[in-house]
Design a protein around this motif. Sequence first.
Motif, PDB file in Angstrom:
ATOM      1  N   UNK B 191      17.279 -18.026 -14.556  1.00 36.29           N
ATOM      2  CA  UNK B 191      18.691 -17.723 -14.797  1.00 36.29           C
ATOM      3  C   UNK B 191      18.972 -16.244 -14.545  1.00 36.29           C
ATOM      4  N   UNK B 192      18.077 -15.389 -15.034  1.00 35.24           N
ATOM      5  CA  UNK B 192      18.294 -13.948 -14.867  1.00 35.24           C
ATOM      6  C   UNK B 192      18.315 -13.584 -13.387  1.00 35.24           C
ATOM      7  N   UNK B 193      17.450 -14.218 -12.586  1.00 35.18           N
ATOM      8  CA  UNK B 193      17.450 -13.942 -11.144  1.00 35.18           C
ATOM      9  C   UNK B 193      18.788 -14.353 -10.529  1.00 35.18           C
ATOM     10  N   UNK B 194      19.267 -15.557 -10.864  1.00 40.16           N
ATOM     11  CA  UNK B 194      20.493 -16.076 -10.245  1.00 40.16           C
ATOM     12  C   UNK B 194      21.712 -15.252 -10.676  1.00 40.16           C
ATOM     13  N   UNK B 195      21.754 -14.884 -11.966  1.00 39.79           N
ATOM     14  CA  UNK B 195      22.886 -14.078 -12.435  1.00 39.79           C
ATOM     15  C   UNK B 195      22.959 -12.765 -11.671  1.00 39.79           C
ATOM     16  N   UNK B 196      21.803 -12.122 -11.548  1.00 41.66           N
ATOM     17  CA  UNK B 196      21.761 -10.841 -10.843  1.00 41.66           C
ATOM     18  C   UNK B 196      22.250 -11.006  -9.412  1.00 41.66           C
ATOM     19  N   UNK B 197      21.744 -12.053  -8.753  1.00 39.53           N
ATOM     20  CA  UNK B 197      22.074 -12.241  -7.338  1.00 39.53           C
ATOM     21  C   UNK B 197      23.545 -12.623  -7.151  1.00 39.53           C
ATOM     22  N   UNK B 198      24.047 -13.541  -8.012  1.00 37.89           N
ATOM     23  CA  UNK B 198      25.448 -13.960  -7.885  1.00 37.89           C
ATOM     24  C   UNK B 198      26.384 -12.773  -8.067  1.00 37.89           C
ATOM     25  N   UNK B 199      26.070 -11.945  -9.044  1.00 34.89           N
ATOM     26  CA  UNK B 199      26.960 -10.825  -9.330  1.00 34.89           C
ATOM     27  C   UNK B 199      26.957  -9.842  -8.162  1.00 34.89           C
ATOM     28  N   UNK B 200      25.779  -9.541  -7.622  1.00 33.36           N
ATOM     29  CA  UNK B 200      25.772  -8.563  -6.539  1.00 33.36           C
ATOM     30  C   UNK B 200      26.357  -9.164  -5.265  1.00 33.36           C
ATOM     31  N   UNK B 202      28.827 -11.354  -5.173  1.00 29.61           N
ATOM     32  CA  UNK B 202      30.269 -11.333  -5.359  1.00 29.61           C
ATOM     33  C   UNK B 202      30.809  -9.927  -5.110  1.00 29.61           C
ATOM     34  N   UNK B 203      30.078  -8.935  -5.603  1.00 27.88           N
ATOM     35  CA  UNK B 203      30.523  -7.546  -5.435  1.00 27.88           C
ATOM     36  C   UNK B 203      30.463  -7.120  -3.969  1.00 27.88           C
ATOM     37  N   UNK B 204      29.375  -7.494  -3.288  1.00 26.15           N
ATOM     38  CA  UNK B 204      29.204  -7.088  -1.885  1.00 26.15           C
ATOM     39  C   UNK B 204      30.263  -7.707  -0.984  1.00 26.15           C
ATOM     40  N   UNK B 205      30.524  -9.003  -1.194  1.00 27.15           N
ATOM     41  CA  UNK B 205      31.394  -9.710  -0.269  1.00 27.15           C
ATOM     42  C   UNK B 205      32.845  -9.721  -0.735  1.00 27.15           C
ATOM     43  N   UNK B 206      33.118  -9.184  -1.917  1.00 25.94           N
ATOM     44  CA  UNK B 206      34.486  -9.195  -2.431  1.00 25.94           C
ATOM     45  C   UNK B 206      34.968 -10.588  -2.807  1.00 25.94           C
ATOM     46  N   UNK B 207      34.019 -11.488  -3.066  1.00 28.53           N
ATOM     47  CA  UNK B 207      34.385 -12.841  -3.461  1.00 28.53           C
ATOM     48  C   UNK B 207      34.768 -12.865  -4.941  1.00 28.53           C
TER      49      UNK B 207
END
Lengths: 349, 323
Positions: B191-200, B202-207
Amino acid sequence: MSRPAASPPHDEAPFVSATGVSRRFAPSLPLGDRIVAALGGTMERRTVHAVDGIDLALRKGEALGLVGESGCGKTTLGRMLAGILPPSDGRIAIAGQAVMTGGAHPRKTTTRVQMVFQDPFASLDPRMRIGDTLMEGPVHHRLVSRANALSYVRNWLEQVGLDPDYAGRYPHQFSGGQRQRVAIARALAMQPDVLVCDEPVASLDVSIQAQILNLFLKLRRELDLTLLFISHDLSVVRHLCDRVAIMYLGRIVEEGPAADVYADPRHPYTQALLDSVPKLVLEDGAQVHFKPIRGELPSPLAPPPGCHFHGRCPIAEDRCRVERPALRPVAPGRAAACHFARIDGAPPA
Amino acid sequence: MTTPLLEVIDLSTHFATREGVVKAVNGVSFSVGRGEILGLVGESGSGKSVTGFSLIGLIDPPGRIAGGTVKLEGRDLIGMAPAALRAIRGKRISMVFQDPSMTLNPVLTVGDQMRLALRAHQRLSGPEAQRRLIDVLSRVGIPDPARRLEAYPHQFSGGMRQRIAIAIALLHGPELVIADEPTTALDVSIQAQILTEMKSLARETGTALIWISHDLATISSMADRIAVMYAGRIVESGPTAQVLRDPRHPYTRGLLESLPATATAGTELRSIPGTTPSLLRLPPGCPFAPRCPGAQALCAAEPPETAVGARAYRCHFPLGAAA
């Protein structure tokens, strides 16, 4: 409890003990392979070492939290302690008395340990009134006469915070939280000394989970229960348990008083697990950085040699890849299975 | 203020059952800005998942959207022709579901089902498509993506499967991803891996993200803003940390106090008494009143939504505010 205590309250001898306990699961071979084996061929059996040489002890009245991720063997260990699954090796005893017979057809030998399961929808017979479910065991084991069974059951329903008149109802008439109370009452009606609870609050909503945790706190205070509480939720265990044991791929990697282990973990896996848990963030615009454990849980069919955690461990060295670390004392009442665990009083390496 | 990316006004989704009408979503309004992460939190039956499904027209009979509007950049998606909605769903808005073993087709390789999803909205040559698939899989942390495209879903772990589901959701560079409990079925370390990746990501792509979860701690580490749902309504919303630090609605406070992590070990938790009301027979007035420690006679009347700055709540007697 009417039964006399097996050991004096201050005796440090373990009340519940698991010694060198292992459990292997070998799937039955397909027919073709069985024929080959019968004809003298060698077949590779894919054996899962669900629990791999564990020693564990609980003092009377103690609550031990067993924590780990899915597949680590915590449920298997719990079922063996509850006497519903025979160990492949090792011995499990309550106050010196084995919980199962040995031999080819092991049987549970005691009612002193009872179990509460995760899913209260699956663990209650949908076609029995809960009053009948609750009295079945105690009547059979003569803990209560049939004539007194109903008032006995009503008393236990009240103990777990349910209306005694619910005895006539069926499981489907209850919510998830109420069913878990029924499941707890069923276990307690057998007057156990030890309760093994396997993720008893995992399927419940937070507001209901809090009610059930409060119930466990009350029961511990009132009934002098020894509790093995299996959970993947570190905060639930910290709240309820005196001690905690952390499992990884069939082995205990760290154990000790819950407060100490959480504040100062000695095994890198414990540290990583604590770092992975999302915390409630209350600062505006706080940048949250998780420190996730890299990689994934290895398959229990082919656990890595040496320390099972070495492939994901930030401090692993060559030694960890070959030599299994023993669970050894690191501080008073604490143990960790890591070659590089910091030990109180030892000079820094 | 510019128009938000998504604006939901007075959305209601009802299910007709033999026992009566279940008001799963009952007049919900919120908006999501470009690149914003909105956390939708609530317990089972609060209507948070049905809200997510309603946004992209995934409500089947006996359910129906009984009222309200869902505007994507001003265009109402409710009542839109199915073909027009299909052109948006999966392309501009996509969804990640809780259980990745249910969302992936077990008899197709990962590459085949990703190519199907790609072809639904875009014509690309074989090599171009291949490059896109490899690119998006490596962005979600799948090692050796070119080879893994040929594998079937059962050959991946749960965490890897959820990464693939996320990769499919990101395939067309959507403006909004609705994620319904995407990490609930996973172990904490994954979960911690996915949360980190989803958040970054979203931030990178402006989603923009609508992150649906029952877990306050996860939401607090992900979301810019939070909306707390109870019995089909949003009872409180606002900037995440502000709401959690200083809740206005007694239900929000009750949820926070139910968390063992916020309490002293071994002490009784201040749990919320009672259970959530049946959505078939909602009490009149405030649906939380029967469980609320501060309920008074006025609570038999439905509390209006009160907005103060960035925050809003539905309570006659809000906490922390002068009465």
